[in-house]
Design a protein around this motif. Structure first.
Motif, PDB file in Angstrom:
ATOM      1  N   ALA A 135     -36.652   1.879  -3.586  1.00 14.68           N
ATOM      2  CA  ALA A 135     -36.118   2.826  -2.342  1.00 14.68           C
ATOM      3  C   ALA A 135     -37.113   2.933  -0.879  1.00 14.68           C
ATOM      4  CB  ALA A 135     -35.625   4.270  -2.879  1.00 14.68           C
ATOM      5  N   GLU A 136     -38.383   3.043  -1.684  1.00 17.70           N
ATOM      6  CA  GLU A 136     -39.305   3.123  -0.455  1.00 17.70           C
ATOM      7  C   GLU A 136     -39.484   2.002   0.219  1.00 17.70           C
ATOM      8  OE1 GLU A 136     -44.089   4.269   0.020  1.00 17.70           O
ATOM      9  OE2 GLU A 136     -43.047   3.992  -1.842  1.00 17.70           O
ATOM     10  N   LYS A 137     -39.422   0.765  -0.251  1.00 12.12           N
ATOM     11  CA  LYS A 137     -39.568  -0.277   0.403  1.00 12.12           C
ATOM     12  C   LYS A 137     -38.296  -0.586   1.414  1.00 12.12           C
ATOM     13  CE  LYS A 137     -40.045  -5.194  -0.624  1.00 12.12           C
ATOM     14  NZ  LYS A 137     -40.084  -6.354  -1.580  1.00 12.12           N
ATOM     15  N   LYS A 138     -37.060  -0.280   0.797  1.00 14.82           N
ATOM     16  CA  LYS A 138     -35.930  -0.504   1.768  1.00 14.82           C
ATOM     17  C   LYS A 138     -35.975   0.579   2.795  1.00 14.82           C
ATOM     18  CE  LYS A 138     -32.697  -2.390   0.892  1.00 14.82           C
ATOM     19  NZ  LYS A 138     -32.259  -3.787   1.176  1.00 14.82           N
ATOM     20  N   SER A 139     -36.633   1.645   2.682  1.00  9.20           N
ATOM     21  CA  SER A 139     -36.684   2.738   3.763  1.00  9.20           C
ATOM     22  C   SER A 139     -37.487   2.210   4.890  1.00  9.20           C
ATOM     23  CB  SER A 139     -36.933   4.189   3.180  1.00  9.20           C
ATOM     24  OG  SER A 139     -38.524   4.175   2.776  1.00  9.20           O
ATOM     25  N   LYS A 140     -38.389   1.351   4.720  1.00  6.75           N
ATOM     26  CA  LYS A 140     -39.377   1.076   5.598  1.00  6.75           C
ATOM     27  C   LYS A 140     -38.989  -0.118   6.507  1.00  6.75           C
ATOM     28  CE  LYS A 140     -43.621   2.283   3.175  1.00  6.75           C
ATOM     29  NZ  LYS A 140     -44.657   1.723   2.429  1.00  6.75           N
ATOM     30  N   LYS A 141     -37.725  -0.705   6.050  1.00  6.26           N
ATOM     31  CA  LYS A 141     -37.113  -1.785   6.774  1.00  6.26           C
ATOM     32  C   LYS A 141     -36.366  -1.298   8.207  1.00  6.26           C
ATOM     33  CE  LYS A 141     -35.944  -5.100   3.002  1.00  6.26           C
ATOM     34  NZ  LYS A 141     -34.830  -5.709   2.186  1.00  6.26           N
ATOM     35  N   PRO A 142     -36.583  -1.827   9.208  1.00  6.43           N
ATOM     36  CA  PRO A 142     -35.820  -1.273  10.464  1.00  6.43           C
ATOM     37  C   PRO A 142     -34.273  -1.003  10.230  1.00  6.43           C
ATOM     38  CG  PRO A 142     -36.954  -3.392  10.884  1.00  6.43           C
ATOM     39  CD  PRO A 142     -37.003  -3.393   9.242  1.00  6.43           C
ATOM     40  N   THR A 143     -34.059   0.155  10.927  1.00  8.39           N
ATOM     41  CA  THR A 143     -32.694   0.632  10.873  1.00  8.39           C
ATOM     42  C   THR A 143     -31.835  -0.176  11.638  1.00  8.39           C
ATOM     43  OG1 THR A 143     -33.433   3.143  10.509  1.00  8.39           O
ATOM     44  CG2 THR A 143     -31.200   2.711  11.111  1.00  8.39           C
ATOM     45  N   LEU A 144     -30.601  -0.505  11.167  1.00  9.58           N
ATOM     46  CA  LEU A 144     -29.891  -1.429  12.025  1.00  9.58           C
ATOM     47  C   LEU A 144     -29.247  -0.407  13.494  1.00  9.58           C
ATOM     48  CD1 LEU A 144     -27.912  -3.822  12.433  1.00  9.58           C
ATOM     49  CD2 LEU A 144     -26.268  -2.639  11.008  1.00  9.58           C
ATOM     50  N   ILE A 145     -29.747  -1.122  14.580  1.00  9.92           N
ATOM     51  CA  ILE A 145     -29.296  -0.374  15.812  1.00  9.92           C
ATOM     52  C   ILE A 145     -27.875  -1.078  16.248  1.00  9.92           C
ATOM     53  CG2 ILE A 145     -30.036   0.148  17.997  1.00  9.92           C
ATOM     54  CD1 ILE A 145     -33.061  -0.168  16.943  1.00  9.92           C
ATOM     55  N   ALA A 146     -27.087   0.014  16.679  1.00  9.53           N
ATOM     56  CA  ALA A 146     -25.727  -0.597  17.326  1.00  9.53           C
ATOM     57  C   ALA A 146     -26.045  -1.262  18.786  1.00  9.53           C
ATOM     58  CB  ALA A 146     -24.537   0.489  17.425  1.00  9.53           C
ATOM     59  N   LYS A 147     -25.558  -2.469  18.982  1.00  8.75           N
ATOM     60  CA  LYS A 147     -25.881  -3.002  20.268  1.00  8.75           C
ATOM     61  C   LYS A 147     -24.649  -3.868  20.854  1.00  8.75           C
ATOM     62  CE  LYS A 147     -30.763  -3.979  19.469  1.00  8.75           C
ATOM     63  NZ  LYS A 147     -31.985  -5.327  19.554  1.00  8.75           N
ATOM     64  N   SER A 148     -24.561  -3.916  22.268  1.00  8.91           N
ATOM     65  CA  SER A 148     -23.324  -4.444  22.722  1.00  8.91           C
ATOM     66  C   SER A 148     -23.809  -5.762  23.689  1.00  8.91           C
ATOM     67  CB  SER A 148     -22.334  -3.372  23.491  1.00  8.91           C
ATOM     68  OG  SER A 148     -21.973  -2.748  22.450  1.00  8.91           O
ATOM     69  N   ASN A 149     -23.130  -6.816  23.860  1.00  4.27           N
ATOM     70  CA  ASN A 149     -23.442  -7.738  24.815  1.00  4.27           C
ATOM     71  C   ASN A 149     -22.326  -7.560  25.956  1.00  4.27           C
ATOM     72  OD1 ASN A 149     -24.669 -10.481  25.132  1.00  4.27           O
ATOM     73  ND2 ASN A 149     -22.501 -10.876  25.972  1.00  4.27           N
ATOM     74  N   ILE A 150     -22.868  -6.951  27.057  1.00  6.35           N
ATOM     75  CA  ILE A 150     -21.684  -6.950  28.350  1.00  6.35           C
ATOM     76  C   ILE A 150     -21.929  -8.024  29.469  1.00  6.35           C
ATOM     77  CG2 ILE A 150     -21.231  -5.182  29.949  1.00  6.35           C
ATOM     78  CD1 ILE A 150     -22.610  -3.026  28.099  1.00  6.35           C
ATOM     79  N   VAL A 151     -21.095  -8.660  29.868  1.00  6.13           N
ATOM     80  CA  VAL A 151     -21.048  -9.305  30.950  1.00  6.13           C
ATOM     81  C   VAL A 151     -20.396  -8.762  32.397  1.00  6.13           C
ATOM     82  CG1 VAL A 151     -20.119 -11.605  31.858  1.00  6.13           C
ATOM     83  CG2 VAL A 151     -20.674 -11.367  29.763  1.00  6.13           C
ATOM     84  N   LEU A 152     -21.288  -8.457  33.199  1.00  4.24           N
ATOM     85  CA  LEU A 152     -21.013  -7.651  34.546  1.00  4.24           C
ATOM     86  C   LEU A 152     -20.590  -8.765  35.664  1.00  4.24           C
ATOM     87  CD1 LEU A 152     -23.911  -5.261  34.492  1.00  4.24           C
ATOM     88  CD2 LEU A 152     -21.339  -4.720  33.733  1.00  4.24           C
ATOM     89  N   ASP A 153     -19.506  -8.547  36.426  1.00  2.17           N
ATOM     90  CA  ASP A 153     -18.963  -9.143  37.659  1.00  2.17           C
ATOM     91  C   ASP A 153     -19.588  -8.185  38.737  1.00  2.17           C
ATOM     92  OD1 ASP A 153     -18.318 -11.439  36.230  1.00  2.17           O
ATOM     93  OD2 ASP A 153     -15.983 -10.943  36.622  1.00  2.17           O
ATOM     94  N   ILE A 154     -20.501  -8.788  39.686  1.00  2.00           N
ATOM     95  CA  ILE A 154     -20.870  -7.989  40.748  1.00  2.00           C
ATOM     96  C   ILE A 154     -20.500  -8.697  41.942  1.00  2.00           C
ATOM     97  CG2 ILE A 154     -22.888  -6.873  42.066  1.00  2.00           C
ATOM     98  CD1 ILE A 154     -24.342  -7.006  39.018  1.00  2.00           C
ATOM     99  N   LYS A 155     -19.856  -8.040  42.965  1.00  2.00           N
ATOM    100  CA  LYS A 155     -19.091  -8.655  44.053  1.00  2.00           C
ATOM    101  C   LYS A 155     -19.987  -8.125  45.251  1.00  2.00           C
ATOM    102  CE  LYS A 155     -14.731  -8.979  42.364  1.00  2.00           C
ATOM    103  NZ  LYS A 155     -13.153  -8.347  42.204  1.00  2.00           N
ATOM    104  N   PRO A 156     -20.367  -9.096  46.075  1.00  2.00           N
ATOM    105  CA  PRO A 156     -21.051  -8.743  47.273  1.00  2.00           C
ATOM    106  C   PRO A 156     -20.124  -8.298  48.524  1.00  2.00           C
ATOM    107  CG  PRO A 156     -20.721 -11.248  47.144  1.00  2.00           C
ATOM    108  CD  PRO A 156     -20.131 -10.630  46.064  1.00  2.00           C
ATOM    109  N   TRP A 157     -20.775  -7.647  49.581  1.00  2.00           N
ATOM    110  CA  TRP A 157     -19.772  -7.444  50.801  1.00  2.00           C
ATOM    111  C   TRP A 157     -18.977  -8.960  51.399  1.00  2.00           C
ATOM    112  CZ3 TRP A 157     -17.953  -2.903  51.181  1.00  2.00           C
ATOM    113  CH2 TRP A 157     -18.592  -1.949  50.934  1.00  2.00           C
TER     114      TRP A 157
END
Length: 233
Positions: A135-157
């Protein structure tokens, strides 16, 4: 092993399952690995393989020149995907900590064996110690962090907007939990092009609202910001 024959339904099913919580074959941005697997698939998967189809259409949106700039190293297609033995690592790790009855100390004299005495207690204590260590060994492993991949469309003037400056301004935005990825210019109308840029965010730290607010602050360059794609990783 990898995904198997990507021309077959079984291979596409394996790829589809692999991509259920991923946007790319490796990491959080497109790499050479995506190109290798993309070329092995050869054509868009059927709609029943929704994750594989979503990934295929995204990689297909890049032209050859853009794909050539992808990071990473090209490997044989069978080197991508889940490799043999990966799903057994956790099981083997736990089994290695389990009590082995064969290693139980032999009693010096059968007449002295107390079935309900110290020996059972010693074994129970040993089991507790090993489970605690696990249990101690497992607790030292990095916690899973929720992430998202986002694609942005940025329009100029207009077509006179300096798109290089626009991208530099966008990439200058630094937030804890934000990582900028690949970008490209996409024809919009007439000679006007929009900036399409990918980023990976930690869901608990960065939201789309703060991204849009920071980008729209560059009002001399930016007309609007749209979310082109949002995928949980």
């Amino acid at each position: 092993m990898g995904f198997g024959d990507l021309q077959s339904a079984d291979g596409l099913r394996s790829l589809n399952a692999f991509l259920v919580d991923k946007s790319y074959v490796e990491g959080y941005t497109p790499t050479k690995g995506d190109v290798v697997v993309f070329e092995a698939v050869k054509k868009a998967p059927a709609t029943e393989f929704e994750n594989a189809l979503r990934w295929y259409n995204h990689i297909a949106s890049f032209n050859d020149a853009e794909k050539a700039k992808f990071q990473g190293e090209s490997k044989a297609v069978d080197q991508y995907g889940q490799q043999p033995g990966q799903d057994r690592l956790a099981k083997q790790e736990f089994e290695s900590l389990s009590v082995d009855p064969a290693k139980k100390p032999a009693a010096e004299d059968d007449d002295d064996v107390d079935l309900f005495g110290d020996e059972n207690e010693e074994e129970t204590e040993l089991t507790k110690q090993r489970l605690a260590a696990y249990a101690e060994k497992k607790s030292k492993k990095p916690t899973l962090i929720a992430k998202s991949n986002i694609v942005l469309d940025i329009k100029p003037w207009d077509d006179e907007t300096n798109m290089q400056e626009l991208e530099q301004n966008v990439r200058s935005i630094e937030l804890d939990g934000l990582l900028w990825g690949a970008s490209r210019l996409v024809p919009l109308a007439y000679t006007i092009k929009k900036l399409q840029i990918t980023c990976v965010v930690e869901d608990d730290k960065v939201g789309t609202d703060i991204l849009e607010e920071r980008i729209m602050a560059f009002e001399d360059h930016v007309q609007s910001v749209d979310i082109a794609s949002f995928q949980k990783i």
